[in-house]
Design a protein around this motif. Structure first.
Motif, short mmCIF file in Angstrom:
data_model
loop_
_atom_site.label_atom_id
_atom_site.label_comp_id
_atom_site.label_asym_id
_atom_site.label_seq_id
_atom_site.Cartn_x
_atom_site.Cartn_y
_atom_site.Cartn_z
N PHE A 114 0.74 -1.09 0.01
CA PHE A 114 0.00 -0.05 0.00
C PHE A 114 0.75 1.25 0.03
N GLY A 115 1.95 1.38 0.54
CA GLY A 115 3.07 2.34 0.61
C GLY A 115 3.48 2.63 -0.87
N ASN A 116 3.77 1.48 -1.77
CA ASN A 116 4.32 1.74 -3.11
C ASN A 116 3.05 2.36 -3.74
N LEU A 117 1.87 1.55 -3.57
CA LEU A 117 0.67 2.18 -4.42
C LEU A 117 0.21 3.58 -4.14
N ASP A 118 0.22 3.98 -2.74
CA ASP A 118 -0.23 5.24 -2.39
C ASP A 118 0.82 6.43 -2.96
N SER A 119 1.94 6.05 -2.93
CA SER A 119 2.97 6.98 -3.34
C SER A 119 3.03 7.37 -4.97
N HIS A 120 2.27 6.37 -5.66
CA HIS A 120 2.53 6.55 -7.12
C HIS A 120 1.67 7.76 -7.48
N PRO A 121 1.91 8.41 -8.55
CA PRO A 121 1.29 9.44 -9.17
C PRO A 121 -0.27 9.14 -9.71
N THR A 122 -0.36 7.96 -9.99
CA THR A 122 -1.74 7.76 -10.56
C THR A 122 -2.89 7.84 -9.38
N ARG A 123 -2.32 7.49 -8.25
CA ARG A 123 -3.17 7.93 -6.85
C ARG A 123 -3.23 9.23 -6.40
N ALA A 124 -2.01 9.85 -6.52
CA ALA A 124 -1.68 11.23 -5.90
C ALA A 124 -2.39 12.24 -6.75
N LEU A 125 -2.30 11.79 -8.16
CA LEU A 125 -2.79 12.99 -9.10
C LEU A 125 -4.36 12.49 -9.86
N GLY A 126 -4.57 11.20 -9.33
CA GLY A 126 -5.77 10.75 -9.81
C GLY A 126 -6.87 10.93 -9.00
N ILE A 127 -8.07 10.40 -9.48
CA ILE A 127 -9.24 10.57 -8.58
C ILE A 127 -9.65 9.45 -7.99
N PRO A 141 -6.59 13.86 -15.84
CA PRO A 141 -6.11 14.02 -17.03
C PRO A 141 -4.77 13.85 -17.65
N LEU A 142 -3.92 14.21 -16.69
CA LEU A 142 -2.45 14.35 -17.01
C LEU A 142 -1.62 12.97 -16.71
N VAL A 143 -2.46 12.00 -16.17
CA VAL A 143 -1.77 10.74 -15.68
C VAL A 143 -2.24 9.74 -16.53
N PRO A 193 -18.85 5.70 -5.10
CA PRO A 193 -18.44 6.34 -3.52
C PRO A 193 -17.80 5.33 -2.75
N GLY A 194 -16.36 5.94 -2.01
CA GLY A 194 -15.84 4.85 -1.13
C GLY A 194 -14.87 3.97 -1.95
N LEU A 195 -14.88 3.96 -3.16
CA LEU A 195 -14.06 2.87 -3.98
C LEU A 195 -12.59 3.35 -3.81
N ASP A 196 -11.90 2.20 -3.44
CA ASP A 196 -10.36 2.49 -3.29
C ASP A 196 -9.63 2.25 -4.48
N ARG A 197 -9.91 2.99 -5.55
CA ARG A 197 -9.21 2.52 -6.68
C ARG A 197 -8.97 4.22 -7.60
N ALA A 198 -7.87 4.27 -8.32
CA ALA A 198 -7.70 5.50 -9.12
C ALA A 198 -8.36 5.66 -10.45
N PHE A 199 -9.06 6.66 -10.78
CA PHE A 199 -9.23 6.91 -11.96
C PHE A 199 -8.40 8.06 -12.70
N PHE A 200 -7.91 7.92 -13.85
CA PHE A 200 -6.96 8.80 -14.57
C PHE A 200 -7.32 8.74 -16.07
N GLY A 201 -6.48 9.61 -16.68
CA GLY A 201 -6.31 9.42 -17.93
C GLY A 201 -6.99 10.78 -18.91
N GLY A 202 -6.89 11.06 -19.97
CA GLY A 202 -7.32 12.01 -20.78
C GLY A 202 -8.53 11.87 -21.43
N SER A 203 -9.13 10.66 -21.13
CA SER A 203 -10.33 10.00 -21.91
C SER A 203 -11.61 10.91 -21.68
N SER A 204 -11.73 11.40 -20.50
CA SER A 204 -12.54 12.53 -20.41
C SER A 204 -12.85 13.72 -21.39
N ILE A 205 -11.30 14.04 -21.59
CA ILE A 205 -11.30 15.22 -22.65
C ILE A 205 -11.62 14.88 -23.99
#
Length: 210
Positions: A114-127, A141-143, A193-205
């Protein structure tokens, strides 16, 4: 000289500056992630595999609520068995026990994972719906997950965004696009709601542009 400067400025204003700026920032973020964090996720996967193996072979071990969700995602039928919890190895009950107990090995593996996972930008910069973060609304959208994800999304944005920016104007385009990006991010929190998973990427754009 002044007329030449004005004509140069006019040419610059005709460029899709917002679109090109976004792509440039996305490239820098992606390369930084690839260089500095390339080993974080493989290490997390390795530690998760170790923890999952320990938990599967030793159902009496105590799992943290967060890791329990990981186990259930791997095996929907998984359930801890505390019937024989008194058999767990404990150093205080067995002072001659050498090395870490199975419970301690599990705790070490899950904490590292979890330490390695939480420190990764996909979670730090993602939703992450289960994590409160305003920054993620603007940065997700940048990740990107990898080269294919990055190249596909970036090329689509380069094809679609500049022409739309020139059509809408330099002021309206970033405002509308920013609003749609935030709205898309907010919908993730509402839907999951409450999901412990990161959403990221420019697909929304890309979706907003099409």
């Amino acid at each position: 000289m002044r007329e030449r400067d004005l004509s140069t400025l006019e040419r610059l204003l005709r460029l899709p500056l917002a679109s090109l700026s976004f792509v440039a920032i996305a490239v820098l973020v992606f390369l930084n992630v690839q260089i500095q964090f390339r080993s974080a996720l493989p290490e997390a996967r390795k530690d998760f595999a170790t923890a999952i193996d320990l938990s599967t072979k030793n159902p009496i071990l105590e799992l943290s609520p967060r890791f329990l969700q990981v186990m259930k995602s791997e095996n929907a039928q998984y359930a801890t068995d505390n019937t024989f919890a008194f058999l767990q190895e404990k150093r205080e009950d067995n002072p001659d026990l050498s090395g870490p107990t199975k419970q301690e090995k599990l705790n070490i593996a899950t904490n590292k994972a979890f330490g390695n996972l939480d420190s990764h930008p996909t979670r730090a910069l993602g939703i992450v719906p289960g994590k409160k973060s305003i920054l993620g609304y603007f940065t997700y959208p940048l990740v990107h997950a990898g080269w294919i994800h990055f190249l596909t999304t970036t090329l689509l944005i380069l094809v679609l965004a500049p022409s739309i920016e020139l059509l809408w104007g330099h002021k309206l385009f970033p405002v509308v696009l920013g609003f749609l990006v935030v709205l898309s991010g907010a919908s993730m929190r509402v839907l999951y709601p409450g999901l412990d998973r990161a959403f990221f990427g420019g697909s929304s754009i890309v979706s907003a542009l099409t």
